[in-house]
Design an enzyme around this catalytic site. Structure first.
Site, PDB file in Angstrom:
ATOM      1  N   TRP A  21       0.843  -1.212   0.000  1.00 15.73           N
ATOM      2  CA  TRP A  21       0.000   0.000   0.000  1.00 15.73           C
ATOM      3  C   TRP A  21       0.873   1.256   0.000  1.00 15.73           C
ATOM      4  CZ3 TRP A  21      -3.976   2.935  -0.849  1.00 15.73           C
ATOM      5  CH2 TRP A  21      -4.371   3.959   0.007  1.00 15.73           C
ATOM      6  N   ASP A  51       1.952  -8.212  -0.952  1.00 18.17           N
ATOM      7  CA  ASP A  51       0.503  -8.014  -0.975  1.00 18.17           C
ATOM      8  C   ASP A  51       0.135  -6.653  -1.540  1.00 18.17           C
ATOM      9  OD1 ASP A  51      -2.315  -8.708   0.007  1.00 18.17           O
ATOM     10  OD2 ASP A  51      -1.966  -6.763   0.962  1.00 18.17           O
ATOM     11  N   TYR A  56      -5.056  -0.052  -4.547  1.00 18.88           N
ATOM     12  CA  TYR A  56      -3.859   0.600  -3.997  1.00 18.88           C
ATOM     13  C   TYR A  56      -3.188   1.548  -4.994  1.00 18.88           C
ATOM     14  CZ  TYR A  56      -3.917  -2.726  -0.038  1.00 18.88           C
ATOM     15  OH  TYR A  56      -4.243  -3.475   1.078  1.00 18.88           O
ATOM     16  N   GLN A 162      -7.445 -11.931   5.422  1.00 17.95           N
ATOM     17  CA  GLN A 162      -6.482 -10.860   5.712  1.00 17.95           C
ATOM     18  C   GLN A 162      -7.168  -9.803   6.579  1.00 17.95           C
ATOM     19  OE1 GLN A 162      -4.274  -7.280   3.338  1.00 17.95           O
ATOM     20  NE2 GLN A 162      -4.149  -9.255   2.337  1.00 17.95           N
ATOM     21  N   LYS A 201       8.363   6.823  16.276  1.00 22.86           N
ATOM     22  CA  LYS A 201       9.065   7.971  15.688  1.00 22.86           C
ATOM     23  C   LYS A 201       8.217   9.235  15.611  1.00 22.86           C
ATOM     24  CE  LYS A 201       8.136   6.950  10.877  1.00 22.86           C
ATOM     25  NZ  LYS A 201       8.570   6.205   9.726  1.00 22.86           N
ATOM     26  N   GLY A 266       3.957  -2.694   5.858  1.00 28.44           N
ATOM     27  CA  GLY A 266       4.210  -1.687   4.844  1.00 28.44           C
ATOM     28  C   GLY A 266       5.606  -1.111   5.028  1.00 28.44           C
ATOM     29  N   ALA A 267       6.313  -0.883   3.926  1.00 34.51           N
ATOM     30  CA  ALA A 267       7.649  -0.281   4.026  1.00 34.51           C
ATOM     31  C   ALA A 267       7.809   0.736   2.915  1.00 34.51           C
ATOM     32  CB  ALA A 267       8.727  -1.356   3.915  1.00 34.51           C
ATOM     33  N   GLN A 272      13.783   0.273   6.223  1.00 35.92           N
ATOM     34  CA  GLN A 272      12.624  -0.214   6.983  1.00 35.92           C
ATOM     35  C   GLN A 272      12.487  -1.721   6.798  1.00 35.92           C
ATOM     36  OE1 GLN A 272       9.155   2.213   5.960  1.00 35.92           O
ATOM     37  NE2 GLN A 272       9.858   3.892   7.267  1.00 35.92           N
TER      38      GLN A 272
HETATM   39  N1  LIG Z   1      -6.935  -5.776   3.457  1.00 31.00           N
HETATM   40  C1  LIG Z   1      -7.038  -4.525   3.877  1.00 31.00           C
HETATM   41  O1  LIG Z   1      -8.123  -3.947   3.988  1.00 31.00           O
HETATM   42  C2  LIG Z   1      -5.777  -3.803   4.237  1.00 31.00           C
HETATM   43  C3  LIG Z   1      -5.829  -2.583   4.914  1.00 31.00           C
HETATM   44  C4  LIG Z   1      -4.614  -1.969   5.254  1.00 31.00           C
HETATM   45  C5  LIG Z   1      -3.422  -2.578   4.910  1.00 31.00           C
HETATM   46  N2  LIG Z   1      -3.400  -3.759   4.217  1.00 31.00           N
HETATM   47  C6  LIG Z   1      -2.137  -4.448   3.841  1.00 31.00           C
HETATM   48  O2  LIG Z   1      -1.288  -4.510   4.955  1.00 31.00           O
HETATM   49  C7  LIG Z   1      -0.064  -3.847   4.654  1.00 31.00           C
HETATM   50  C8  LIG Z   1       0.498  -3.177   5.883  1.00 31.00           C
HETATM   51  O3  LIG Z   1      -0.348  -2.149   6.338  1.00 31.00           O
HETATM   52  P1  LIG Z   1       0.015  -0.618   6.112  1.00 31.00           P
HETATM   53  O4  LIG Z   1       1.117  -0.516   5.152  1.00 31.00           O
HETATM   54  O5  LIG Z   1      -1.233   0.094   5.811  1.00 31.00           O
HETATM   55  O6  LIG Z   1       0.453  -0.150   7.583  1.00 31.00           O
HETATM   56  P2  LIG Z   1       1.599  -0.632   8.597  1.00 31.00           P
HETATM   57  O7  LIG Z   1       2.372  -1.748   8.047  1.00 31.00           O
HETATM   58  O8  LIG Z   1       0.960  -0.779   9.916  1.00 31.00           O
HETATM   59  O9  LIG Z   1       2.502   0.688   8.640  1.00 31.00           O
HETATM   60  C9  LIG Z   1       3.261   1.027   7.511  1.00 31.00           C
HETATM   61  C10 LIG Z   1       3.902   2.394   7.708  1.00 31.00           C
HETATM   62  O10 LIG Z   1       4.658   2.441   8.904  1.00 31.00           O
HETATM   63  C11 LIG Z   1       5.878   3.155   8.681  1.00 31.00           C
HETATM   64  N3  LIG Z   1       6.977   2.202   8.875  1.00 31.00           N
HETATM   65  C12 LIG Z   1       7.094   0.973   8.320  1.00 31.00           C
HETATM   66  N4  LIG Z   1       8.234   0.386   8.701  1.00 31.00           N
HETATM   67  C13 LIG Z   1       8.858   1.249   9.519  1.00 31.00           C
HETATM   68  C14 LIG Z   1      10.082   1.195  10.206  1.00 31.00           C
HETATM   69  N5  LIG Z   1      10.864   0.122  10.131  1.00 31.00           N
HETATM   70  N6  LIG Z   1      10.415   2.255  10.957  1.00 31.00           N
HETATM   71  C15 LIG Z   1       9.627   3.343  11.036  1.00 31.00           C
HETATM   72  N7  LIG Z   1       8.455   3.458  10.391  1.00 31.00           N
HETATM   73  C16 LIG Z   1       8.065   2.405   9.635  1.00 31.00           C
HETATM   74  C17 LIG Z   1       5.855   3.651   7.237  1.00 31.00           C
HETATM   75  O11 LIG Z   1       5.268   4.949   7.142  1.00 31.00           O
HETATM   76  P3  LIG Z   1       6.040   6.262   7.609  1.00 31.00           P
HETATM   77  O12 LIG Z   1       7.521   5.995   7.450  1.00 31.00           O
HETATM   78  O13 LIG Z   1       5.525   7.348   6.747  1.00 31.00           O
HETATM   79  O14 LIG Z   1       5.588   6.452   9.036  1.00 31.00           O
HETATM   80  C18 LIG Z   1       4.896   2.686   6.585  1.00 31.00           C
HETATM   81  O15 LIG Z   1       4.234   3.228   5.476  1.00 31.00           O
HETATM   82  C19 LIG Z   1      -0.461  -2.856   3.539  1.00 31.00           C
HETATM   83  O16 LIG Z   1       0.658  -2.343   2.875  1.00 31.00           O
HETATM   84  C20 LIG Z   1      -1.379  -3.714   2.737  1.00 31.00           C
HETATM   85  O17 LIG Z   1      -0.660  -4.617   1.949  1.00 31.00           O
HETATM   86  C21 LIG Z   1      -4.570  -4.369   3.895  1.00 31.00           C
END
Ligand SMILES: NC(=O)c1ccc[n+]([C@@H]2O[C@H](COP(=O)([O-])OP(=O)(O)OC[C@H]3O[C@@H](n4cnc5c(N)ncnc54)[C@H](OP(=O)(O)O)[C@@H]3O)[C@@H](O)[C@H]2O)c1
Length: 304
Positions: A21, A51, A56, A162, A201, A266-267, A272
């Protein structure tokens, strides 16, 4: 990287996968070359489950470019049909996804969310047909609760759900997780870092740019934001004592549950990714989970 089996008879997949995403631009605009480097760094370091979704933004097309040069063959590629789930919608959506990803088939095709406007019988029949046709190797759903999964499973057995699952969002522990375990459905946990709340952070006065979904999320504003960050601070102390980061603690904590097949993180850059990979090795000593649980009770009170 450790692996777990997806569902009762699916393939082994890595316990940490890349959520695509952010590389679609949903959490702020990203440089194209950073996106490619992030995807390839994930695959190179063993996070080979990727994923994405129809919804997206530019994610599928960017992934398609990142998966050239032999990367496609090394990964387990999952995408989703989003929002509309009639037979026609699904058939149309998978063709668009295959085109954007520039692949012949995906490894997992998921229904993004439950939508009562569309009969689940028709949606699941269509998903099963796509599987028979070889357009996807496995099928799954996303954000379905136990009752919804039961209805879908009765029509066509599937391998994965998921749901949202992180230290601040634990609703699936009540019923859905048990259903998945009994039925043999794998769990791909999404939003494991609470979209950044569990990274340590951010300060409470942080303002997210307009093109970042968090600019419109109540959890990332004002008093509510400050309360979540205060809990995250306490969790960060636990992580520091273990010599790991809060991000790693948040991922490893999800993997304490055997029902969780893979954590989708998410990365935005290769650094990250590197941090995420380190979470696969983390184990919990006696008393640590209890200590975390006590801290998380405070997060529960924020939600009430
Ligand atoms: N099925 C669904 O309805 C649904 C909904 C949401 C997500 N998803 C899936 O789940 C995945 C993960 O969720 P998400 O990407 O929304 O949120 P997440 O993984 O909870 O958070 C991702 C965000 O956290 C920050 N981050 C990531 N790694 C980091 C690190 N090592 N150190 C510091 N900050 C870090 C980054 O943003 P910043 O650096 O800007 O803070 C990144 O964009 C998605 O990419 C998608 O594939 C699915």
């Amino acid at each position: 990287m450790n692996h777990r089996q997806l569902g009762k008879d699916g393939p082994d997949v890595p316990v940490i996968g890349l959520g695509a995403w952010p590389i679609g631009g949903g959490m702020g605009d990203l440089d194209h070359s950073d996106c490619i480097a992030t995807v390839r760094a994930a695959i190179d370091s063993g996070m080979t489950l990727l994923d994405t979704a129809q919804a997206y933004r530019t994610s599928e097309a960017t992934l398609g470019r990142a998966l050239k040069d032999g990367y496609r063959e090394r990964c387990f590629l999952a995408t989703k049909v989003s929002r509309q789930y009639s037979r026609k919608d699904i058939e149309h959506a998978i063709e668009n996804s295959l085109r954007a990803l520039d692949v012949d088939c995906v490894d997992l095709y998921q229904i993004h969310s439950w939508n009562p406007q569309y009969p689940i019988e028709e949606s699941m029949e269509t998903m099963a047909r796509l599987q028979e046709q070889g357009k996807t190797r496995f099928i799954g759903v996303s954000n379905f609760n136990a009752a919804q999964m039961q209805q879908a499973y009765d029509m066509a057995p599937f391998h994965a759900n998921q749901p949202r699952y992180n230290m601040f969002d634990r609703a699936i522990e009540a019923e859905d997780m048990g259903f998945c375990k009994r039925t043999g459905i794998g769990i791909l946990a999404h939003s494991p870092l609470g979209k950044g709340l569990l990274t340590g952070k951010y300060a409470p006065d942080h303002v997210f740019p307009e093109d970042d979904e968090r600019a419109r999320s109540p959890r990332f504003q004002g008093e509510l934001f400050a309360r979540y960050l205060a809990v995250a601070d306490q969790l960060q102390s636990v992580a520091a004592e273990k010599n790991i980061t809060l991000v790693q603690l948040a991922i490893a904590w999800l993997l304490r549950r055997e029902e969780v097949t893979c954590v989708l993180v998410g990365a935005k850059n290769p650094d990250q990714v590197k941090e995420h990979v380190g979470a696969a090795e983390v184990e919990f000593a006696d008393g640590e989970l209890e200590r975390i649980e006590n801290i998380l009770q405070e997060a529960e009170s924020i939600r009430r």
